[in-house]
Design a protein around this motif. Structure first.
Motif, short mmCIF file in Angstrom:
data_model
loop_
_atom_site.label_atom_id
_atom_site.label_comp_id
_atom_site.label_asym_id
_atom_site.label_seq_id
_atom_site.Cartn_x
_atom_site.Cartn_y
_atom_site.Cartn_z
N LEU A 9 17.47 20.20 -6.04
CA LEU A 9 15.78 19.72 -5.48
C LEU A 9 15.99 18.20 -4.93
CD1 LEU A 9 12.48 21.22 -5.66
CD2 LEU A 9 12.47 20.09 -7.97
N ILE A 10 16.01 17.98 -5.23
CA ILE A 10 16.79 16.17 -5.04
C ILE A 10 16.72 15.88 -3.51
CG2 ILE A 10 17.00 13.79 -5.16
CD1 ILE A 10 17.17 14.21 -8.22
N HIS A 55 11.02 10.96 -0.04
CA HIS A 55 11.85 10.15 -0.50
C HIS A 55 11.43 9.61 -1.83
CE1 HIS A 55 13.02 10.11 3.69
NE2 HIS A 55 14.36 9.71 2.93
N GLY A 56 9.79 9.93 -1.79
CA GLY A 56 9.26 9.29 -3.45
C GLY A 56 9.34 9.86 -4.13
N LEU A 112 11.48 12.39 -8.76
CA LEU A 112 12.42 13.41 -9.83
C LEU A 112 13.33 12.51 -10.61
CD1 LEU A 112 12.21 16.55 -6.87
CD2 LEU A 112 11.74 16.52 -9.65
N PHE A 113 14.13 12.00 -9.84
CA PHE A 113 15.71 11.54 -10.31
C PHE A 113 14.47 10.42 -11.70
CE2 PHE A 113 18.61 8.53 -11.66
CZ PHE A 113 19.90 8.43 -11.42
N LYS A 114 13.58 9.96 -11.78
CA LYS A 114 13.37 9.11 -13.20
C LYS A 114 12.92 10.29 -14.29
CE LYS A 114 11.77 5.03 -11.18
NZ LYS A 114 10.71 4.33 -10.08
N GLU A 115 12.11 11.57 -14.07
CA GLU A 115 11.51 12.41 -14.92
C GLU A 115 13.53 13.47 -15.34
OE1 GLU A 115 10.04 16.92 -14.57
OE2 GLU A 115 10.06 16.05 -12.90
#
Length: 685
Positions: free
Chosen positions: A183-184, A193-194, A199-202
């Motif tokens: 998904l990223i 990109h934001g 998503l990565f932080k989530e």
């Protein structure tokens, strides 16, 4: 070993062992041949084993023949063949096989491996078929299968349907790092990109440990949008979880720190890497070049060559950029010789770097030749040529290149006009400047930037038309910044307009209270007008605030080595000879009637002391070293980080006449080419 020698009771086990121990594809073919006389070639269990092994040897055609000659192939054989085809990158063949299965078996595909087919759809760009399979995946009960759903997610992400990909993602019962990364990656591919960073932080918050691939992807997203705070957080996370960093992660971190201007951290990561490929070296070299550390960039390039790595286009571009900053023409020439010249003429990135290097080293004749020889030209190369010609004093030629740009159908941009206006400023061409300035919006429908206005203010100011310059500032559609007021302050200095200069300085101090250069300029204006007490007050104010004037540096390249000088510098091994040469030149200049321009000294001291202060400015020391170290037919090239003062400018003209040498000095504003007592700037700088 023949099948006939094997007892019936252990036959199946022995054949299985033989298949698993076969070390070559020929061994497997022999085993297959032994099965036929015993009617075992249609045993789906044995055929399945043979298929797996022949596919592992990439015997794709033989595997398909083996499958095709099986009388009653079951779904497990189809699965094995499809899995093998996908693993061997035969994606179209995979889909052809799948379509034949659908035709023969309808919906009775409960044992079918959907992930492999969906991967084949994605890799062969057959998104329509993949999306068509979504209902089939659900109907066959695979909507709870992590592998199948993740493959669907990748498919939707790959074709830009990020919203649908998110829906599939939300339906996955157990989201793995593969699901998150799919998904990223989809968000990044779609320019979101934001969202990818979020998503990565989530993902981290819910306890999923990132892998190196996801880290590289999201760090690249951070660099793309300039979210360097998130990038640094990710870099810290990598350290915190003690991730085993591969070369991709490390190279991305080097790039990140370089973009952030933290070259010490970038070098720390770089030095910690056991193995570095050319991409890593190039990233570090370009980082030094873009962060105003050209000497370090040149040194690292040499180190890379000592490691027996051949430079690629990015490392050579970084090296040439460093040479351009240093004004190191010979070094840049040597570096460009490491790669075939035709590569520069066919690669616009490399060709542009070479033109820029020649331009910034004051040898625009060679730069222009490279420009003319380029096989293709784009707007970036045209802009580099226009700006290089303008700054080297070839203003009319830069206008001609602009005309060629338009004829070639290349649309100019803001940088094009910035180069043209720069040329107008250097040559004092007010009418041409006004024509280009007006055409930015009226002819080419471009938006004027503050830099364009800054050029026009500079143009009016240098011509002594401070009223016009000030009115232009008042009529600007944007709030004037330090560039604008700085340009007006330069005009005030040239015509000694102290009163307006004081008003301008107040504006500059409000915008840049930390910039000592503004105070120095006002002090110089007071000094030129003999207002020593007020000049002293300015200096006292600087001292109270702990401000120091940026020191003037000059450097010269000799035989591949860069020599640096400060004013009154005696640290060079040849200092005695340098000062002796300047003393001799000073005596000859005095015989020619030269009187030092002491009014530009900002201290209220005796005239003799002022002359001493002026006599050993950094550019004079660099030129003297060049005179005693080079042949009579060699051009002396010096770079200075500040504007050349009036006294040094006059002295250089006389030195060029006395020594019959060509002296090229690049200051922070333009090039000065001194020959036979005159300067290319016509004393307009």
């Amino acid at each position: 070993m023949s099948i006939a020698t094997i007892s019936p009771s252990s036959k199946l086990h022995q054949i299985k062992t033989l298949i698993s121990l076969a070390s070559t594809a020929n061994h497997l073919k022999q085993i297959h041949a032994s099965l036929i006389p015993h009617a075992l070639n249609n045993d789906t269990y044995l055929v399945n084993l043979l298929l797996k092994r022949t596919l592992s040897f990439r015997e794709n055609r033989y595997s398909f023949l083996l499958f095709s000659h099986t009388q009653f192939p079951n779904i497990f054989l189809y699965n094995t063949l499809i899995n093998g085809f996908v693993n061997n990158n035969l994606f179209r063949e995979t889909l052809d096989l799948f379509l034949s299965i659908r035709k023969q078996h309808g919906l009775s595909l409960y044992g079918f491996t959907f992930p492999f087919v969906l991967k084949a759809c994605a890799r062969s760009q057959n998104h329509a078929l993949g999306i068509e399979l979504h209902p089939l995946v659900v109907k066959c009960g695979f909507n709870r299968d992590v592998g199948a759903m993740t493959s669907l997610l990748s498919l939707y992400s790959g074709c830009g349907r990020v919203h649908d990909a998110r829906k599939v993602f939300d339906e996955i019962p157990e989201r793995t790092i593969v699901s998150w990364t799919a998904l990223i990656s989809g968000c990044i591919a779609s320019g979101k990109h934001g969202d990818a960073i979020g998503l990565f932080k989530e993902m981290v918050e819910v306890g999923v440990r990132p892998d190196s691939y996801s880290v590289v992807r999201v760090l690249s997203a951070c660099v793309q949008v300039g979210d360097l705070d998130s990038a640094e957080w990710i870099a810290d996370l990598v350290e915190e979880i003690e991730m085993q960093k591969n070369s991709y992660v490390n190279t991305t971190l080097v790039n990140l720190y370089a973009k952030r201007g933290k070259m010490e951290k970038a070098r720390c990561v770089f030095d910690s890497m056991a193995e570095k490929d050319i991409v890593t070296w190039s990233t570090m070299i370009q980082g030094y070049a873009s962060n105003s550390l050209p000497k370090e960039g040149v040194e690292l390039f040499h180190q890379m060559l000592r490691e027996d790595l051949k430079p690629d286009q990015y490392s050579i571009v970084g090296f040439l950029s460093s040479c351009a900053s240093l004004g190191a023409l010979d070094l840049g020439e040597w570096g460009s010789g490491l790669i075939d010249r035709d590569e520069f003429l066919t690669n616009m990135i490399m060709g542009n770097a070479l033109i820029d290097m020649y331009a910034k080293c004051g040898d625009m004749a060679r730069g222009f030749q490279v420009f003319k020889d380029m096989k293709e030209k784009d707007r970036v190369i045209m802009n580099t040529a226009i700006t290089g010609l303008a700054k080297n004093g070839h203003v009319m030629l830069s206008f001609a290149v602009f005309g060629q740009t338009v004829k070639l159908g290349i649309s100019p941009d803001g940088y094009t006009f910035l180069g043209l206006l720069c040329g107008c400023v250097h040559a004092g061409l007010i009418q041409d400047g006004l024509r280009f300035f007006n055409s930015i919006s009226s002819v080419y429908s471009l938006k004027r930037t503050v830099e364009h206005y800054g050029c026009m203010v500079d143009l009016w100011g240098r011509a002594g038309k401070l009223g016009e310059a000030y009115r232009l500032i008042c009529d600007m559609p944007m709030k004037p910044n330090a560039i604008i007021w700085g340009a007006l302050l330069t005009g005030c200095r040239l015509v000694k307009e102290t009163r307006l200069a004081e008003r301008v300085l107040k504006e500059l101090i409000a915008l840049e209270p930390w910039n000592a250069g503004n105070y120095v300029q006002l002090s110089n204006i007071y000094s030129v007008n003999g207002r020593w007490d007020e000049a002293a007050e300015v200096r006292e104010e600087m001292n109270k605030k702990g401000m120091k004037k940026l020191p003037g540096w000059s450097w010269i390249e000799l035989e591949g080595k860069v020599h640096e000088f400060l004013a009154d510098d005696k640290s060079h091994p040849l200092s005695a000879k340098i000062y002796a040469k300047l003393e001799d030149l000073g005596n000859e200049m005095r015989l020619m009637g030269f009187v030092p321009t002491t009014e530009c000294v900002m201290f209220d001291v005796e005239e003799e002391e002022k002359e001493t202060v002026l006599g050993y400015h950094s550019e004079k020391l660099a030129v003297a070293l060049g005179l005693i170290s080079t042949g009579h037919d060699e051009v002396i090239r010096v770079v200075k980080n500040l504007r050349v003062c009036g006294d040094c400018h006059q002295a250089m003209k006389l030195i060029s006449k006395i020594t019959r040498r060509e002296i090229v000095v690049r200051d922070n504003n333009r090039f000065h080419c001194f020959t036979n007592g005159s300067c290319s700037c016509n004393d307009y700088w």
